[in-house]
Write a protein that holds these residues in place. Structure first.
Motif, mmCIF file in Angstrom:
data_model
loop_
_atom_site.group_PDB
_atom_site.id
_atom_site.type_symbol
_atom_site.label_atom_id
_atom_site.label_comp_id
_atom_site.label_asym_id
_atom_site.label_seq_id
_atom_site.Cartn_x
_atom_site.Cartn_y
_atom_site.Cartn_z
ATOM 1 N N GLY A 65 -8.198 4.840 -0.530
ATOM 2 C CA GLY A 65 -9.606 4.513 -0.375
ATOM 3 C C GLY A 65 -9.771 3.741 0.921
ATOM 4 N N SER A 66 -10.252 2.514 0.831
ATOM 5 C CA SER A 66 -10.497 1.693 2.025
ATOM 6 C C SER A 66 -9.429 0.634 2.225
ATOM 7 C CB SER A 66 -11.868 1.014 1.917
ATOM 8 O OG SER A 66 -11.906 0.181 0.766
ATOM 9 N N GLU A 67 -8.459 0.558 1.308
ATOM 10 C CA GLU A 67 -7.450 -0.488 1.388
ATOM 11 C C GLU A 67 -6.050 0.103 1.463
ATOM 12 O OE1 GLU A 67 -7.887 -3.014 -1.960
ATOM 13 O OE2 GLU A 67 -9.879 -3.728 -1.413
ATOM 14 N N PRO A 68 -5.102 -0.614 2.092
ATOM 15 C CA PRO A 68 -3.707 -0.148 2.090
ATOM 16 C C PRO A 68 -3.171 -0.090 0.669
ATOM 17 C CG PRO A 68 -4.036 -1.937 3.673
ATOM 18 C CD PRO A 68 -5.282 -1.866 2.840
ATOM 19 N N GLU A 69 -2.257 0.833 0.425
ATOM 20 C CA GLU A 69 -1.595 0.861 -0.872
ATOM 21 C C GLU A 69 -0.684 -0.351 -1.007
ATOM 22 O OE1 GLU A 69 -1.401 4.981 -2.997
ATOM 23 O OE2 GLU A 69 0.214 4.840 -1.511
ATOM 24 N N THR A 70 -0.465 -0.766 -2.250
ATOM 25 C CA THR A 70 0.446 -1.880 -2.505
ATOM 26 C C THR A 70 1.802 -1.329 -2.940
ATOM 27 O OG1 THR A 70 -0.439 -2.032 -4.754
ATOM 28 C CG2 THR A 70 -1.300 -3.576 -3.106
ATOM 29 N N LEU A 71 2.852 -1.941 -2.423
ATOM 30 C CA LEU A 71 4.221 -1.572 -2.733
ATOM 31 C C LEU A 71 4.955 -2.790 -3.273
ATOM 32 C CD1 LEU A 71 6.850 0.169 -2.554
ATOM 33 C CD2 LEU A 71 7.058 -0.642 -0.185
ATOM 34 N N LEU A 72 5.470 -2.691 -4.499
ATOM 35 C CA LEU A 72 6.316 -3.731 -5.066
ATOM 36 C C LEU A 72 7.767 -3.307 -4.912
ATOM 37 C CD1 LEU A 72 7.026 -6.232 -6.844
ATOM 38 C CD2 LEU A 72 6.709 -4.729 -8.837
ATOM 39 N N VAL A 73 8.589 -4.177 -4.311
ATOM 40 C CA VAL A 73 10.016 -3.920 -4.170
ATOM 41 C C VAL A 73 10.766 -4.920 -5.039
ATOM 42 C CG1 VAL A 73 11.967 -3.732 -2.598
ATOM 43 C CG2 VAL A 73 9.672 -3.100 -1.809
ATOM 44 N N LEU A 74 11.436 -4.414 -6.069
ATOM 45 C CA LEU A 74 12.302 -5.252 -6.894
ATOM 46 C C LEU A 74 13.680 -5.325 -6.242
ATOM 47 C CD1 LEU A 74 11.318 -3.824 -10.391
ATOM 48 C CD2 LEU A 74 10.506 -5.947 -9.353
ATOM 49 N N GLY A 127 -5.898 -7.672 -10.552
ATOM 50 C CA GLY A 127 -5.996 -6.872 -11.772
ATOM 51 C C GLY A 127 -5.911 -5.373 -11.584
ATOM 52 N N LYS A 128 -5.894 -4.918 -10.340
ATOM 53 C CA LYS A 128 -5.864 -3.468 -10.083
ATOM 54 C C LYS A 128 -4.510 -2.852 -10.422
ATOM 55 C CE LYS A 128 -6.128 -0.203 -6.187
ATOM 56 N NZ LYS A 128 -4.713 0.149 -6.086
ATOM 57 N N GLY A 129 -3.437 -3.587 -10.215
ATOM 58 C CA GLY A 129 -2.097 -3.048 -10.403
ATOM 59 C C GLY A 129 -1.496 -2.572 -9.094
ATOM 60 N N VAL A 130 -0.231 -2.203 -9.162
ATOM 61 C CA VAL A 130 0.544 -1.824 -7.980
ATOM 62 C C VAL A 130 0.577 -0.306 -7.845
ATOM 63 C CG1 VAL A 130 2.810 -1.967 -6.890
ATOM 64 C CG2 VAL A 130 1.970 -3.889 -8.233
ATOM 65 N N ASP A 131 0.424 0.188 -6.619
ATOM 66 C CA ASP A 131 0.403 1.630 -6.389
ATOM 67 C C ASP A 131 1.798 2.251 -6.480
ATOM 68 O OD1 ASP A 131 -2.453 2.057 -5.790
ATOM 69 O OD2 ASP A 131 -2.042 0.744 -4.084
ATOM 70 N N VAL A 132 2.782 1.617 -5.858
ATOM 71 C CA VAL A 132 4.149 2.155 -5.835
ATOM 72 C C VAL A 132 5.127 1.025 -6.143
ATOM 73 C CG1 VAL A 132 5.944 3.284 -4.450
ATOM 74 C CG2 VAL A 132 3.545 3.931 -4.140
ATOM 75 N N ILE A 133 6.080 1.303 -7.036
ATOM 76 C CA ILE A 133 7.138 0.336 -7.360
ATOM 77 C C ILE A 133 8.475 0.951 -6.991
ATOM 78 C CG2 ILE A 133 8.341 -0.897 -9.202
ATOM 79 C CD1 ILE A 133 5.637 -1.006 -10.688
ATOM 80 N N TYR A 134 9.231 0.228 -6.175
ATOM 81 C CA TYR A 134 10.563 0.643 -5.740
ATOM 82 C C TYR A 134 11.558 -0.200 -6.528
ATOM 83 C CZ TYR A 134 14.424 1.498 -2.426
ATOM 84 O OH TYR A 134 15.621 1.846 -1.837
ATOM 85 N N PRO A 162 8.185 -4.494 -17.517
ATOM 86 C CA PRO A 162 7.028 -5.254 -17.022
ATOM 87 C C PRO A 162 6.495 -4.715 -15.705
ATOM 88 C CG PRO A 162 9.038 -6.577 -16.914
ATOM 89 C CD PRO A 162 9.354 -5.370 -17.719
ATOM 90 N N ALA A 163 7.375 -4.151 -14.871
ATOM 91 C CA ALA A 163 6.899 -3.560 -13.618
ATOM 92 C C ALA A 163 6.035 -2.338 -13.902
ATOM 93 C CB ALA A 163 8.092 -3.187 -12.734
ATOM 94 N N LEU A 217 1.632 -1.126 -13.152
ATOM 95 C CA LEU A 217 1.198 -0.059 -12.259
ATOM 96 C C LEU A 217 -0.317 0.100 -12.263
ATOM 97 C CD1 LEU A 217 3.804 2.771 -12.938
ATOM 98 C CD2 LEU A 217 3.333 1.745 -10.709
ATOM 99 N N ALA A 218 -0.838 0.511 -11.121
ATOM 100 C CA ALA A 218 -2.250 0.889 -11.019
ATOM 101 C C ALA A 218 -2.424 2.308 -11.575
ATOM 102 C CB ALA A 218 -2.691 0.841 -9.560
ATOM 103 N N TRP A 219 -3.676 2.725 -11.740
ATOM 104 C CA TRP A 219 -3.964 4.102 -12.126
ATOM 105 C C TRP A 219 -3.335 5.047 -11.096
ATOM 106 C CZ3 TRP A 219 -5.162 7.031 -15.984
ATOM 107 C CH2 TRP A 219 -5.679 8.322 -15.779
ATOM 108 N N ARG A 220 -2.635 6.061 -11.585
ATOM 109 C CA ARG A 220 -1.895 7.018 -10.778
ATOM 110 C C ARG A 220 -0.787 6.357 -9.952
ATOM 111 N NH1 ARG A 220 -5.125 12.385 -8.795
ATOM 112 N NH2 ARG A 220 -6.219 12.795 -10.752
ATOM 113 N N GLY A 221 -0.291 5.240 -10.404
ATOM 114 C CA GLY A 221 0.820 4.589 -9.723
ATOM 115 C C GLY A 221 2.109 5.380 -9.853
ATOM 116 N N ARG A 222 3.072 5.071 -8.967
ATOM 117 C CA ARG A 222 4.353 5.775 -8.958
ATOM 118 C C ARG A 222 5.483 4.748 -9.069
ATOM 119 N NH1 ARG A 222 0.246 6.148 -5.531
ATOM 120 N NH2 ARG A 222 1.365 6.570 -3.586
ATOM 121 N N TYR A 223 6.326 4.948 -10.072
ATOM 122 C CA TYR A 223 7.482 4.074 -10.293
ATOM 123 C C TYR A 223 8.729 4.832 -9.865
ATOM 124 C CZ TYR A 223 11.209 1.707 -12.919
ATOM 125 O OH TYR A 223 12.390 1.082 -13.285
#
Length: 329
Positions: free
Chosen positions: A142-151, A211-218, A228-229, A233-239
């Motif tokens: 959308g208008s914002e960068p995707e969020t990436l969580l790195v464990l 509250g949106k959640g994370v887009d991608v979790i590595y 818990p990761a 996740l956000a809607w349509r997130g990728r783990y």
């Protein structure tokens, strides 16, 4: 030649340094004089017979190395004696000489030193394949960068994912176990930091993402952090399932994927390099370009001698290594 040998499966202190005969390359193989061997967490599993690749005993551990080609087997034409190369496989790197599959042997870019060469391709190759090909990470949602969580963000592949995620335009959240490790993650481009030994992972992710959640979790860790990761996740997130350095392979309630419309995606870089060789080569070229431009660089916590390789593997098992541990020959 001298080599670290695993003669019986066990902990690093059971490894021995011995003189053995120099190997001879067969068809489709390359012999290199090893200059540097970068260690990875799977190396600690291979010597304990806990990894999916199970070399026949005795063998020399060490999955990725750099060096100089000294001989090639029949059918090998893309490298020749005298070439500076990076090579990888399930084992063989902790020795003065190494036999490798020619398909896993790549010439180093001019100007790249052996230590950087041995520390770059595995970690960045895994992480780039994960984020680009498997996670479909995009700079904008959308208008914002995707969020990436790195464990496990302070490990070798974790730091590579932090650095690449930032370079690819994501907002990077790094999770690690100490303030010192998180400081390195911040240096590599993480915007948000989570110490998951002292903070509640889910609550911090809710706060960071509003509250949106994370887009991608590595996730190269698995174990207690996986569920818990995924719940974060956000809607349509990728783990992205990268590995299980935490020890336990988690069992995930599949309704979590249903409720979030999310994807649980496996990442197996080694198989990818064989099954999709053309795309893998393009990825490697991009990584090499970024490395030579100074846009990415491996964080190396310590150099070890060949005799100190068992200690290096122990340090990895005990989580004392930040980034990469490199054995220099």
């Amino acid at each position: 030649m001298k080599a670290i040998l695993c003669k019986a499966f066990g902990l690093p202190d059971t490894l021995t340094l011995e003189d053995i005969a120099s190997p001879v390359p067969g068809p489709g193989e390359v012999l290199t004089q090893v200059k540097a061997c970068s260690l990875n967490f799977p190396d600690t599993l291979t010597i304990r017979n806990m990894y999916q690749f199970k070399p026949a005993l005795p063998f020399s551990p060490g999955s990725e190395s750099s060096g100089i080609v000294t001989a090639v087997g029949a059918g090998v034409t893309h490298v020749k004696p005298g070439d500076r190369v990076f090579t990888f496989g399930s084992h063989g790197g902790l020795a003065e000489e190494r036999i490798s599959d020619a398909r896993a042997t790549i010439r180093l870019p001019d100007g790249m030193d052996f230590i950087t060469g041995a520390s770059t391709m595995y970690a960045y190759g895994t992480s780039y394949h994960a984020l680009k090909d498997r996670g479909q990470l995009t700079a904008n949602s959308g208008s914002e960068p995707e969020t990436l969580l790195v464990l496990g963000a302070a490990g070798g592949v974790g730091l590579a994912a932090v650095e690449l995620g930032k370079l690819m335009g994501a907002t990077v959240i790094a999770a690690a176990s100490t303030a010192e490790k998180l400081a390195v993650c911040q240096q590599k481009g993480a915007t948000h930091l989570i110490n998951y030994t002292t903070e509640d992972l889910r609550e911090r992710l809710k706060e960071i993402t509003q509250g949106k959640g994370v887009d991608v979790i590595y996730d190269p860790v698995g174990d207690q952090w996986a569920e818990p990761a995924i719940r974060s996740l956000a809607w349509r997130g990728r783990y992205l399932v990268v590995g299980f350095a935490g020890g336990e392979i988690p069992k995930i309630p599949l309704n979590l994927a249903l409720l979030k419309g999310s994807s649980i995606v496996g990442v197996f870089w080694g198989a990818f390099t064989q099954k999709e060789a053309d795309l893998s080569q393009k990825n490697m070229q991009q990584i090499a370009t970024w490395a030579m431009q100074g846009k990415i660089s491996p964080y190396i916590s310590k150099h070890y001698s060949l005799a100190e390789a068992p200690q290096a593997l122990t340090d990895m098992m005990e989580r004392r290594v930040v980034g990469k541990a490199v054995v220099v020959l």
